[in-house]
Design a protein around this motif. Structure first.
Motif, PDB file in Angstrom:
ATOM      1  N   MET A 265       9.279  -9.358  -6.216  1.00  0.00           N
ATOM      2  CA  MET A 265       8.453  -8.152  -6.134  1.00  0.00           C
ATOM      3  C   MET A 265       7.696  -8.130  -4.804  1.00  0.00           C
ATOM      4  N   ALA A 266       7.730  -6.993  -4.138  1.00  0.00           N
ATOM      5  CA  ALA A 266       7.037  -6.888  -2.846  1.00  0.00           C
ATOM      6  C   ALA A 266       5.778  -6.044  -2.987  1.00  0.00           C
ATOM      7  N   LEU A 267       4.865  -6.242  -2.040  1.00  0.00           N
ATOM      8  CA  LEU A 267       3.644  -5.428  -2.004  1.00  0.00           C
ATOM      9  C   LEU A 267       3.790  -4.394  -0.889  1.00  0.00           C
ATOM     10  N   TYR A 268       2.986  -3.341  -0.962  1.00  0.00           N
ATOM     11  CA  TYR A 268       3.013  -2.328   0.093  1.00  0.00           C
ATOM     12  C   TYR A 268       2.362  -2.897   1.358  1.00  0.00           C
ATOM     13  N   PRO A 269       3.110  -3.003   2.432  1.00  0.00           N
ATOM     14  CA  PRO A 269       2.559  -3.684   3.619  1.00  0.00           C
ATOM     15  C   PRO A 269       1.364  -2.972   4.236  1.00  0.00           C
ATOM     16  N   GLN A 270       1.252  -1.663   4.042  1.00  0.00           N
ATOM     17  CA  GLN A 270       0.166  -0.908   4.683  1.00  0.00           C
ATOM     18  C   GLN A 270      -1.043  -0.697   3.778  1.00  0.00           C
ATOM     19  N   LEU A 271      -1.015  -1.224   2.566  1.00  0.00           N
ATOM     20  CA  LEU A 271      -2.171  -1.085   1.675  1.00  0.00           C
ATOM     21  C   LEU A 271      -2.934  -2.404   1.602  1.00  0.00           C
ATOM     22  N   THR A 272      -4.246  -2.292   1.390  1.00  0.00           N
ATOM     23  CA  THR A 272      -5.078  -3.504   1.306  1.00  0.00           C
ATOM     24  C   THR A 272      -4.989  -4.103  -0.106  1.00  0.00           C
TER      25      THR A 272
ATOM     26  N   PHE B  72      -4.654   1.263  -6.944  1.00  0.00           N
ATOM     27  CA  PHE B  72      -3.454   2.087  -7.100  1.00  0.00           C
ATOM     28  C   PHE B  72      -2.772   1.793  -8.444  1.00  0.00           C
ATOM     29  N   VAL B  73      -2.578   0.526  -8.716  1.00  0.00           N
ATOM     30  CA  VAL B  73      -1.891   0.139  -9.952  1.00  0.00           C
ATOM     31  C   VAL B  73      -2.721   0.534 -11.176  1.00  0.00           C
TER      32      VAL B  73
ATOM     33  N   GLU C 236      -6.835  -1.815  -2.410  1.00  0.00           N
ATOM     34  CA  GLU C 236      -6.072  -0.582  -2.672  1.00  0.00           C
ATOM     35  C   GLU C 236      -4.918  -0.832  -3.634  1.00  0.00           C
ATOM     36  N   HIS C 237      -4.309  -2.005  -3.561  1.00  0.00           N
ATOM     37  CA  HIS C 237      -3.237  -2.323  -4.512  1.00  0.00           C
ATOM     38  C   HIS C 237      -3.768  -2.315  -5.938  1.00  0.00           C
TER      39      HIS C 237
END
Lengths: 207, 224
Positions: free
Chosen positions: A90-97, A104-105, A100-101
């Motif tokens: 599973m990857a994380l959004y590279p441009q979100l802190t 967002f979730v 913010e993750h």
């Protein structure tokens, strides 16, 4: 994956995950077939097996991320809330802190973000406003762990959770696992002997 | 639509917006493409008066390509980065589609008006019916965004994306471009005005239909 009429399906038992005749095939090769088992509250299932035996595939199928070739997986409740997953793939959004993750979730799951509490728990207070592209692999693994337990899931699925972590990180995984077994159930794929000790049940997949 | 759906759609939209504002990849790609295209066309048409038909065709070819280079990646990039798992575990397909669709709509409208405005200014194209011109650019960009987003969402999970994208894109985009050119041509003083108005109405109908069908189709692909 179905999640309706859980109370009807499971009655008064505390079964949180039920697998019926599960099989997954890639091309002509069956990774696993005719798997039938239940996992109840307070139980932890550790999936063992050599590389390429299908541990991650089984966990992805249980999570609903891969459709099974045959069989069914039933999870108690709405999977968005009752299922937590953390895996290497599973990857994380590279441009979100980090913050913010979690927010967002939580917005998608419609649950309390518990951002401050979770960030403190994973020891990333200093990195809460950093974009994840600037985090190390171990720090990203901690963020994924935080996201997986955010909604206090009934079923927590961890795929080699300690693989990228240091000793403190492994302690964090162990404490999260122990808490999870108190709250619901844990399914873990690992080859790490220390993580294997968390098991109440083991499932071995042959290569 | 209840608050739970609204919150999910807003979260996906803001996630896309934050990512775009930080990378500026779509914005820069579309802007550079627009500037280069318009300058090249203005240079080619220097001291020449373009007919409304040719001008409408050039405007929509430019908008089409500017949209195609920036929008379809909003689904594909999730698969490439491996972040689609987060969405699969936590979000409902309709909210993903709507959130991303709204973002691509905003991006498409900005690109289309920027490009059309630059074209009119640089080439010196005369507009005979400004209202129809605005409606055609707005309606066409909404339709283009819907078609390209739908196409991107359907092919993102496929193994042979390029071939599938081409097969889906042609029947989705051809009517949009035809109607958009028809409407814009009328606003620039070429062709029959009533025909142009009919094209503009067709664009509005297409936009509504694609927004109504899109989430359902995406949900089917998502579940499979």
């Amino acid at each position: 994956m179905t999640h309706q009429t859980v109370a009807d399906r499971f009655g008064y038992t505390r079964v949180v995950l039920r697998v019926e005749g599960l099989g997954k095939r890639f091309g002509d090769r069956w990774l696993f077939r005719e798997l039938t088992f239940e996992v109840s509250q307070g139980q932890s299932l550790v999936v063992l097996g050599p590389n390429g035996s299908g541990k991650s595939t089984l966990l992805r199928t249980l999570s609903g991320l891969l459709p099974p070739t045959e069989g069914k997986v039933h999870i108690s409740g709405d999977p968005r809330l009752s299922l937590g997953v953390s895996s290497i793939e599973m990857a994380l959004y590279p441009q979100l802190t980090v913050l913010e993750h979690l927010e967002f979730v939580a917005s998608l799951r419609d649950c309390d973000p518990r951002s401050d509490e979770l960030i403190a728990r994973i020891g990333l207070e200093h990195a809460r406003d950093q974009v994840t592209s600037k985090l190390s692999t171990g720090m990203k693994a901690r963020v994924k762990l935080a996201m997986s337990i955010q909604a206090n899931p009934k079923v927590l699925i961890l795929d080699e959770p300690g693989a990228a972590l240091d000793d403190k990180g492994r302690e964090l995984v162990a404490s999260i696992a122990r808490e999870q077994i108190q709250r619901g159930s844990l399914i873990l794929a690992t080859n790490d002997p220390s993580e294997r000790r968390l098991a109440t049940h083991e499932l071995f997949l042959a290569a | 639509m209840n608050s739970s759906w609204q919150r999910e759609i807003k979260a996906v939209f803001l996630k896309e917006l934050n990512s775009e504002l930080r990378t500026k990849s779509g914005l820069i790609t579309a802007s550079l493409f627009s500037v280069v295209t318009v300058v090249a066309l203005a240079y080619a048409a220097y001291n020449t008066s373009l007919s409304g038909t040719i001008a409408a065709g050039l405007i929509w070819v430019s908008i089409l390509f500017a949209t195609i280079v920036s929008i379809p990646r909003i689904f594909l990039i999730e698969e490439e980065l491996g972040t689609m798992d987060i969405l699969r575990l936590t979000a409902r397909p309709h909210s993903i589609f709507w959130g991303k669709s709204l973002f691509s709509l905003a991006q498409s409208i900005v690109t289309a008006f920027l490009l059309a405005g630059m074209f009119v200014a640089f080439v010196g194209q005369r507009i005979y019916d400004p209202t129809l011109f605005l409606v055609s650019i707005f309606g066409g960009s909404v339709c283009l965004s819907s078609a390209v987003t739908l196409c991107g969402s359907l092919v993102a999970q496929a193994a042979n994306r390029s071939a599938l994208a081409a097969a889906i894109a042609v029947p989705l985009l051809l009517p949009v471009v035809t109607m958009a050119v028809g409407a814009t041509r009328g606003s620039l003083g070429a062709g029959f005005h009533q025909q142009a108005v009919n094209c503009a109405l067709g664009l509005i109908a297409y936009a509504i239909a694609s927004q109504a069908i899109g989430p359902g189709l995406f949900a089917l692909v998502w579940k499979s």
